[in-house]
Design an enzyme around this catalytic site. Structure first.
Site, PDB file in Angstrom:
ATOM      1  N   ASP A  43       0.855  -1.180   0.000  1.00 36.45           N
ATOM      2  CA  ASP A  43       0.000   0.000   0.000  1.00 36.45           C
ATOM      3  C   ASP A  43       0.900   1.241   0.000  1.00 36.45           C
ATOM      4  O   ASP A  43       2.118   1.152   0.132  1.00 36.45           O
ATOM      5  CB  ASP A  43      -0.951  -0.031   1.206  1.00 36.45           C
ATOM      6  CG  ASP A  43      -2.200   0.791   0.966  1.00 36.45           C
ATOM      7  OD1 ASP A  43      -3.257   0.464   1.513  1.00 36.45           O
ATOM      8  OD2 ASP A  43      -2.116   1.774   0.190  1.00 36.45           O
TER       9      ASP A  43
ATOM     10  N   GLU B 272     -10.619   6.615   4.431  1.00 36.28           N
ATOM     11  CA  GLU B 272      -9.673   5.968   5.327  1.00 36.28           C
ATOM     12  C   GLU B 272      -9.847   6.432   6.774  1.00 36.28           C
ATOM     13  O   GLU B 272     -10.973   6.643   7.239  1.00 36.28           O
ATOM     14  CB  GLU B 272      -8.253   6.174   4.795  1.00 36.28           C
ATOM     15  CG  GLU B 272      -8.082   5.618   3.374  1.00 36.28           C
ATOM     16  CD  GLU B 272      -6.641   5.535   2.924  1.00 36.28           C
ATOM     17  OE1 GLU B 272      -6.341   5.966   1.812  1.00 36.28           O
ATOM     18  OE2 GLU B 272      -5.807   5.026   3.687  1.00 36.28           O
TER      19      GLU B 272
HETATM   20  C1  GLC Z   1      -4.365   4.238   0.048  1.00 35.89           C
HETATM   21  C2  GLC Z   1      -5.292   3.070   0.311  1.00 35.89           C
HETATM   22  C3  GLC Z   1      -5.400   2.111  -0.826  1.00 35.89           C
HETATM   23  C4  GLC Z   1      -5.172   2.817  -2.140  1.00 35.89           C
HETATM   24  C5  GLC Z   1      -3.754   3.344  -2.156  1.00 35.89           C
HETATM   25  C6  GLC Z   1      -3.445   4.123  -3.441  1.00 35.89           C
HETATM   26  O1  GLC Z   1      -3.683   4.612   1.204  1.00 35.89           O
HETATM   27  O2  GLC Z   1      -5.086   2.334   1.507  1.00 35.89           O
HETATM   28  O3  GLC Z   1      -6.705   1.517  -0.760  1.00 35.89           O
HETATM   29  O4  GLC Z   1      -5.362   1.907  -3.223  1.00 35.89           O
HETATM   30  O5  GLC Z   1      -3.474   4.166  -1.041  1.00 35.89           O
HETATM   31  O6  GLC Z   1      -4.192   5.301  -3.476  1.00 35.89           O
END
Ligand code: GLC
Length: 634
Positions: free
Chosen positions: A329, A524
């Site tokens: 991530d 988030e």
């Molecule tokens: C974020 C998320 C993830 C996302 C990634 C790219 O922090 O946790 O779901 O795909 O970053 O944006």
């Protein structure tokens, strides 16, 4: 001729293989095929390779695995590490040449990394620029480009925005979910972007979690079914054909099971329960052919997922046989202990194949190169990661067709796509209360007063991950608000008035009040809530309309069940609309009876926040509304 040469050359190669470090893949179908070994330093130029004075005839590999091996054998360490490097587009602004310099193999645009004017064409131009640099490298390996197309191509202005997964979960309609994903893939393809970080197959177990709305529901059964449908919609039956794009099951694993729903927190569970609840979706996703899996920020029993070799390699790759690639991530490896070198070594040795980063890709590349040269990260681990990445790129057809197909640009935001999104909205709505058959409303009703902050706000009805990471209120993109949908559907003789707080309801002569309340956008951890309480402005709006002495229809636009208290009591009818996206017309079509309610709750609805976590099957299960609940018109 060629056949004879091959037969002559084979004994020589076998002799050579035993004595030198030259690796040649002469992948002959049916013949003895030499296992390639990595050239430690120099590049083998297949075009002019010779053994003694005899030219090596390198067979044109026929299977994807043979193509991968043939390409891998040519790659330098830097070219391999470039494939594992996944920077955000914002960090490449003005430095696009670095794609070529560092052999970068994958780029993303995070939630806040839109193009300059966020038009579909500007996205296609940016993709084209990146891919041009990538295909100018020595081996011309195309980039794969990822984005959070989690409820439509939602970064892009004018794209159709679907209901978030919590609403799709209430449809329980895998055919419709697959169609929605197909539309998303089509709207992506026009811009060139060929990798969606979707579906989120979190099984959210505590609605205090800010990402509850990204989950299809609280049970693995529902999540498995709709997660597979989403993957099929994105990847299609032949991934190599446009408009199919690569899917990404996320976030592996247990992201929805953290203590108190704390985002990126700790999922404290025995392994049997972890597997039953949070692994099940991945088993089915892998069986459905998902090509990428994103690792969760969260931990399992105190161990960060990004460092868990047991779960990333032993379980996911070895036990479940996942053959795609594992992506970290966003900057997640930097949450691991120690200096960057330790964070990189720990995550990649655990099984991360590609590292997503907001920037500083040069530091990552240089550090990883040192780690390989020191032996801290083995060459075989690098080869495994790159093999997986190249395989997905071949399966995506990238080498044959690396550039965008602008024919798909005209479909972005099309009425045909919006029709499918509107059906998703209709089928996602859940009727929780309908005293005296308040609903459906007659289209020729004399006067309606509409109130509430979410009645006429396209941004609020889309929620997070829309145009920007956190989303935003206001007219952030094109579509139809719920108020506009109401005005569109009633007869010309009907008067519709709107006041955000419901003032003017008393004495307005309205026959009914519709109050659209709920949450403002978030994404988030920003959305983590300890109370799930409604805004006071919402309570005021409901009370003001109630005090007018007319039936009140409350519509909740939110990313999860909320604590309703007096609002439910004051409502004659109550509808959970979740985060419906751009097609608010779908809400009006059900309110006025063009369609019946179909939605059933994908999450248990708590009476109070003290009950959380609250899930069907709990011993002391006593929700306000049960998982699977939903009324319909008689
Ligand atoms: C974020 C998320 C993830 C996302 C990634 C790219 O922090 O946790 O779901 O795909 O970053 O944006």
């Amino acid at each position: 001729m060629i056949k004879t040469t091959r037969i002559l050359i084979l004994p020589i190669l076998i002799l050579l293989f035993a004595t030198q470090t030259v690796a040649v893949d002469i992948g002959m179908a049916g013949a003895v095929r030499r296992k390639t070994r990595e050239l430690d330093t120099k590049v083998l130029d297949h075009k002019n390779a010779t053994v003694g004075n005899t030219p090596v005839v390198v067979n044109s590999p026929v299977t994807i695995d043979e193509k991968v091996e043939a390409l891998l054998a040519k790659m330098t360490l830097d070219e391999k590490i470039g494939q594992m490097t996944h920077p955000d587009s914002a960090s490449l602004k003005g430095r696009e040449e670095d794609i070529k310099t560092y052999f970068i193999g994958a780029i993303l645009s995070g939630g806040n990394s839109d193009t300059s004017d966020n038009s579909p064409v500007s996205w296609a131009d940016q993709y084209n620029l990146y891919q041009t640099y990538a295909t100018q490298t020595r081996l011309a390996i195309p980039i794969i480009y990822g984005i959070d197309a989690v409820h439509g191509h939602n970064n892009v202005y004018g794209a159709v925005v679907f209901p978030h997964n919590i609403g799709l979960g209430c449809t329980n309609n895998e055919t419709l979910v697959e169609q929605a994903a197909q539309v998303t893939a089509e709207e992506m393809t026009g811009t060139g972007i060929n990798w969606a970080y979707a579906p989120c197959i979190a099984v959210a177990r505590d609605e205090r979690w800010g990402r509850t709305y990204e989950s299809f529901g609280e049970t693995p059964e529902l999540v498995k079914k709709l997660g597979v449908a989403h993957i099929k919609g994105l990847q299609g039956t032949d991934l190599s054909q446009k408009p199919n794009v690569v899917a990404c099951a996320k976030h592996y694993m247990g992201d929805g099971g953290t203590n108190q729903g704390i985002d990126q927190g700790d999922t404290v569970l025995d392994e049997t329960s972890l597997r039953a609840i949070h692994l099940a979706g991945y088993v089915d996703a892998i069986a459905a052919g998902v090509k990428t899996i994103m690792v969760s920020y969260s931990s399992w029993n105190g161990i960060k997922m990004h460092r868990s070799q047991y779960l990333l390699t032993d379980v996911l790759k070895n036990e479940l046989g996942f053959k795609g690639f594992v992506v970290s991530d966003w900057d997640a490896i930097n949450q691991l202990t120690g200096p960057l070198s330790n964070q990189i070594a720990t995550s990649i040795n655990a099984g991360v194949d590609m590292v997503m980063m907001s920037g500083n890709y040069a530091s990552f590349i240089n550090t990883l190169r040192d780690l390989v040269e020191q032996g801290t990260v083995s060459q075989s681990r690098i080869d495994d990661a790159v093999r997986r990445i190249l395989k997905v790129k071949y399966e995506l057809g990238l080498f044959d067709n690396p550039f965008e197909d602008r024919n798909y640009l005209s479909g972005i935001g099309s009425s045909a796509h919006r029709d499918i999104a509107r059906q998703c909205v209709r089928e996602s709505l859940v009727l929780l209360k309908n005293n005296n058959n308040t609903l459906p409303l007659a289209k020729n009703i004399n006067k309606i007063i509409v109130a509430g902050k979410n009645a006429d706000d396209i941004g609020n009805q889309c929620g997070g991950w829309t145009i920007s990471w956190q989303g935003d209120g206001g007219a952030i993109t094109t579509g139809t608000t719920i108020l506009q949908g109401i005005k569109n559907i009633v007869s010309t003789g009907t008067t519709v008035t709107y006041s955000v707080d419901g003032t003017g309801a008393a004495g307005s002569g309205a026959d009914v009040g519709i109050v659209v309340i709920g949450e403002r956008p978030y994404a988030e951890g920003t959305g983590d809530s300890e109370t799930l309480a409604l805004d006071t402005v919402d309570l005021t709006a409901v009370n003001n309309v109630k005090n007018a002495g007319i039936p009140v229809i409350v519509i909740l636009v939110s990313g999860r069940p909320m604590i309703l208290d007096t609002v439910l009591a004051n409502a004659s009818a109550f509808v959970a609309a979740w985060l419906p996206g751009t097609e608010g017309q779908g809400v009006a079509e059900v309110l006025f009876g063009d369609y019946n309610f179909k939605g059933k709750l994908s999450f248990s609805w708590p009476r109070s926040v003290d009950q959380l976590p609250l899930n069907s099957g709990d011993a002391d299960y006593d929700p306000l509304f049960s998982y699977g609940y939903g009324l319909t018109y008689p």
